[in-house]
Design an enzyme around this catalytic site. Structure first.
Site, PDB file in Angstrom:
ATOM      1  N   ARG A   1       0.736  -1.315  -0.029  1.00 20.88           N
ATOM      2  CA  ARG A   1       0.107  -0.027  -0.002  1.00 20.88           C
ATOM      3  C   ARG A   1       0.865   1.329   0.029  1.00 20.88           C
ATOM      4  O   ARG A   1       0.700   2.142  -0.666  1.00 20.88           O
ATOM      5  CB  ARG A   1      -1.072   0.065   1.261  1.00 20.88           C
TER       6      ARG A   1
ATOM      7  N   ASP B   1      -6.762  -0.857   4.689  1.00 17.99           N
ATOM      8  CA  ASP B   1      -6.295  -0.368   3.432  1.00 17.99           C
ATOM      9  C   ASP B   1      -6.365   1.330   3.436  1.00 17.99           C
ATOM     10  O   ASP B   1      -5.480   2.108   2.859  1.00 17.99           O
ATOM     11  CB  ASP B   1      -6.502  -1.066   2.305  1.00 17.99           C
TER      12      ASP B   1
ATOM     13  N   SER C   1     -13.071 -11.913  -0.541  1.00 18.25           N
ATOM     14  CA  SER C   1     -12.496 -10.728  -1.490  1.00 18.25           C
ATOM     15  C   SER C   1     -11.046 -10.951  -1.070  1.00 18.25           C
ATOM     16  O   SER C   1     -10.361 -11.489  -0.127  1.00 18.25           O
ATOM     17  CB  SER C   1     -12.732  -9.150  -0.557  1.00 18.25           C
TER      18      SER C   1
END
Lengths: 409, 409, 409, 409
Positions: free
Chosen positions: A93, A122, A178
């Site tokens: 990230r 995130d 996910s």
């Protein structure tokens, strides 16, 4: 002239809708796509973004930088979150955000945007990196915006919007969980995994083989490090060697994955105070950690190891919580660069059915002295010295006993 | 009347010679034998000790106490030395020393003695326990005594003395490494293992099968904990269950060993400043650690976990260095007793070819909330809250950036 | 040819006797005298050493190095042992030992020797520095040598030996306590101070005035720092300024001492496990600590401060225990060098009757933002953000309450 | 029937307006007033609250509970925030919030409310306590509510509202800083103090005399502790003694304040990421800390002290950040209760012109042994033991040097 926004774009349903939504609000949207090793058709992504309203698309291959500037230092610093998670997503990230910010500054954008949810980690990682690198940029985070949340209450609303706006997105079917993929790992969460008692199905995994399907023959390999950074991977059975960091990492991912190395299933603590269940596959990362920890046993001073390991959970927490770019991270990394010095040598390993077995290790900077360690020879060590050592260390304990007895305990 | 000494007696060459040596010096030697689960013929040991000069032999079965008062609390406190070693030997020493001291006090002895080397950790563990429990007792430690060391310079001198004194000892052949066995583990060090690059041979191991020879079928099991202590082991395939701590531990040792769980090979740091290579087999201990860590993910508060894990390496270091009985250990255990409260629930695991796979977990005290964790439903969490959370946390980072830029960095 | 030994020589009764004792044993003794700011007649010392058997005398003025390389970094790293002791003696020992070792290597000596007692900390500090810098040199430490200890059982034996050998030493009277003086401080211990309930007499102190005798007028001063190192002392009332580190430190010592700043009286824990009572006067050091801590409040990031302060007690402990030259110290100092960066600015103080009062501070790198701090203006801070911040941080607490209630607590 | 809200009411302009504002919104407002030792006319407060719209007023005297359950444990645990602040305000908030919640539950209220600003620490302390104790209660925090913030943009709006609503409030003049007072301390911040370079005027202070105005005669006193809790204050000059906790604390506040003890001026870090300047007067708290730290030197084991002091900054941080009621606090306090055991004894002190001088200490649990500490007598300590102690501890350092030289460093 319209104001420009740089959106971290993945091509999924969420960022496709956000892209269009922002365009409809009157912005020039620049879609930023980071190639951090996920399996993806980047040309297709580019086309979709342009078709879906992007004024411009910027795709950057960040794979090498990811390995050398994020993965390797994290492994060197023993970054393991809550004793198990190797931080694959958390490491990517700040890298993505850094380049997104660079693009924003180059393009004269007024804001950066991302599609991460308001419940996850995130969003924090993106936004802390934005704050640390370019506090002057505005941040657009639709999933924390009441108006957007009211407009898109569930997946159905997104699908309807995508159809209405003629957005090309992947299969409209909902996935059973996910995922986030990059060179370091793939993560799975949510969906079916939300029941912490439920075992994920064997076909969910992508980077590692099921143990039942791994080769019946173990694979030996040797990894060399210099200053705690991998410099060489040798696979004797295949007669191949790798010293380019990216190639080394990809090759190690491949063999470790074939041998089923690197799966974990944990309930972890998000920075926003929610417990969350995650399943991760981190093949090469797992092996690099294991091998380097072994080498440190040989080459790192005991007290340095202790101090490094006292700070390592904080280091991992900072990475997990999105503080890669922060003064406290610089503080820790200054110390870790020091402790990494002279951690040189190689470790021989065997991969077999999910196991990473240490076979042996060698180091030109070894602090291990076979003579000193030996029970047979004195090797420069006078055993009588231990008497004083123990007696001096015992003084406190004796005094404490006397007090306890005086207090009737 | 002669003065009495209580010697921690293992029946090996060293303690057999020491026993006789002390007797020849004019002491009444009481041989103390602790049964901590090592495979041993205790009757034979008793006979040998008496034949070898002991005035009396005391054998105590400490297995249950070892499991409940040492192993379980150590696992509950995440005691892992230098990130890998589960402390099997280090945990048994204070238990043995404690009973040795009790015998000494009962018998009116003036001293306690042991045969641990002057280069190792065990001398420290014995002697710190003696100091903490009965500082008034003298300590006799021949391997730190210059006279004794000069008299017995090597193994050959011991063998000659044994023969001369007609001592019955095990096969006179030197073993390829020295071992220590108890319920928790078996350790191997020295001898052939002194070369850290050398892989130990497959036939060295005793508690775990070689991975190649483990069953092709995985084994499922469930372990339950209450207040972080194991209360139940269920083996559905066998239809068996165990809730007695000792039986539970023995049963788990058996199945984990069959599936090749719990071998490690490390270079570690002894308290006396020497690096040493050790190989360990800890089947049940490995599984208990893995399962409890998983349950903690569900049931332990994030910040408590963090504090506990910050202290855990110190807890492990204290155990390793022999400070089981110490005021600092009492300090840490008071906190750990608190953090263990309400860590209740069960973990479903699969053992297969050396792997301990987590299949799922359940807890009546679960802090995990599927709704809260879900990306689909809000579950009482207002995503807009995260905006303020992130912005407030970003303040520092923005201010730092401004300073860096002001300083031209 | 005789073998040479370099002895750390103070000219006191102990080292005078040791010098002669070693000479009589057949060594060439080189007396090494370090000038670390103690009030001493170094010419007299030189003459006495030569008269007392030294083959050679080396006197080194280490004052400036002491200030810049030991005192200033210690203050920058918030080195305070057990929350109170500023480590004056502990900081000077590695400096002295380092130069002693340099002399030994230059002179081709085979050993280094010191006269520190076997019960104290200084022996440790000398010998760890020797070990770290020149492990090949032998160490001679008479007060841990059984033969020497038997020869000199008390002060009377030393005096007799001195007389017998015609050694010139200071007044033969025993002092009421032992002291160690250098630029940083003077310490008092032993003798009359051994009763921890006894208050030392007013005439014991040397560097600070009794509070009753300090000026009735406060003194204002300003200290400036750059990268956490003092760069400027301004005394407005006197119209003087100092920027040379040594001059700055001496001037500050003078005024702080006049105003009675820097006395403490503590019971502390020696590395050898003994509790010991010490009284210290550290005038300038006290002021420098106080002022820098204040400046850090302005200029150091909160989380860096936290991490630095978590490591500071370890830093102090390493200094106290003699590990100035050690890999763990290098690790910590790498981090502290980072945290010291950009700690720039000046602090205005008032000295009065033992107090160091902070009057105000300024920093070009200030992270303090009056607008942000203000309760009146919003200053770029949206108070509504705090709602989300608190609510997100509350999640854990609410979940914990639910569990406690479920468990009937 | 109207829903009831319990408001933490201070009688200041803010809470007076909030009270009325909530009443106008249709709530029954119960004003909760905590007497934590601030100088206040509680009858007047009660009348004003009722006149200003309160349905009911509850005043509780929490002084004793504050001393025994908050102040004393904080001092015992060495709670000092950022090395200087003794947490007077932070300690009172959870106590007030706890009783506010109790009142809310007793009265069947649906919410609790407070008037703390959205930029400060107190909002956090109130709301975390609410969350931890009664997560089911709603929280009303007007200064984080956009509607309220828009309605009351500054002090002028509040004054206008008060006039319009006929609210009796204190002098309408703005104070030069905001204050918070309780038994433990008084704090000053904001207003004129917002310039960190500005020295507060002498007339700002209330609990401590200016040093110039303190008595010219020092005052001696003795404080006794049992299990780290103050049990006795003796003032020999006055011939008075106090053993009731509240009386003891009040008496100590008085004499310490007269002698000018306990002022500090700091720039500190708020939990919301803002740096803030605060000035505090904490007379008794300062003395109790100083005396107990001194006693710990005598009676606390070295390693326990080290562990306690490693956790103490975290303890202080938790208090500062409002986590008094939290699982991590319970964890730390479990350990601290252990380390406080047997910290018994008394400390003799002298207060003089702002100084707290330690004169001597005595403890029935003293670990200090004058014979052991003595440099003159051996006292059961064999100095030769130190040789082995140092040599064993040196092994690592020597090995490290060899590696450095091998690496050409």
């Amino acid at each position: 002239m319209k104001e420009a926004i740089v959106l971290a774009y993945s091509g999924g349903l969420d960022t496709a809708c956000i892209l269009k939504y922002l365009e409809l609000q009157g912005y020039d949207v620049i879609a930023f796509v980071a190639d951090v090793g996920q399996r993806e058709d980047f040309d297709l992504l580019r086309d979709r973004a342009l078709a879906g309203g992007a004024k411009k698309v910027v795709v950057r291959n960040l794979q090498r930088e990811f390995v050398t500037d994020y993965i390797f230092p994290a492994v060197a610093g023993n970054a393991v979150y809550e004793d198990r998670y190797l931080l694959g997503t958390a490491l990517a990230r700040p890298l993505i955000a850094r380049h997104q910010v660079m693009v924003a500054l180059e393009e004269g954008a007024v804001a950066v945007a991302h599609g991460a949810t308001g419940k996850g980690n995130d969003q924090v990682r993106f936004e802390f990196a934005y704050a640390a690198l370019a506090p002057e940029l505005a941040v657009i985070s639709p999933w924390k915006d009441r108006t957007f949340l009211d407009r898109f209450e569930g997946r159905a609303d997104l699908l309807a919007f995508a159809e209405e706006q003629d957005l090309e997105v992947e299969a409209s079917e909902e996935k059973p969980y996910s995922t986030d993929e990059n060179l370091m790992h793939i993560s799975f969460e949510a969906g079916l995994l939300e029941d912490p008692a439920a075992t994920p199905s064997w076909d969910m995994f992508r980077l590692t083989r099921a143990l039942k399907d791994t080769p019946d023959e173990p694979l030996e390999l040797t990894i060399s490090y210099r200053d705690a950074i991998p410099t060489h991977l040798h696979l004797p059975a295949e007669g191949t060697s790798f010293s380019d960091p990216l190639e080394l990492f990809i090759a190690l991912n491949k063999v470790a994955g074939e041998h089923g190395v690197g799966r974990i299933d944990v309930v972890e603590n998000r920075f926003v105070g929610i417990k969350s269940r995650g399943v991760y596959e981190t093949p090469a990362g797992t092996v690099l950690h294991r091998a380097l920890r072994d080498l440190e046993g040989m080459a790192m001073d005991r007290e340095v190891l202790r101090l490094r390991n006292e700070l390592a959970p904080k280091f991992a927490q900072l990475i997990y919580n999105g503080f890669w770019f922060s003064p406290e991270m610089d503080f820790i990394r200054a110390a870790f660069n020091k402790s990494g010095e002279l951690i040189d040598g190689s470790v021989r390993l065997r991969l077999y059915k999910g196991n990473v077995e240490i076979l042996g290790r060698e180091s030109p900077r070894s602090l291990y002295d076979p003579e000193l360690a030996s029970m047979d020879v004195e090797g420069g060590y006078d055993q009588v010295d231990a008497r004083g050592f123990i007696r001096v260390n015992s003084l406190r304990l004796k005094a404490h006993r006397v007090i306890l007895e005086g207090a009737g305990q």
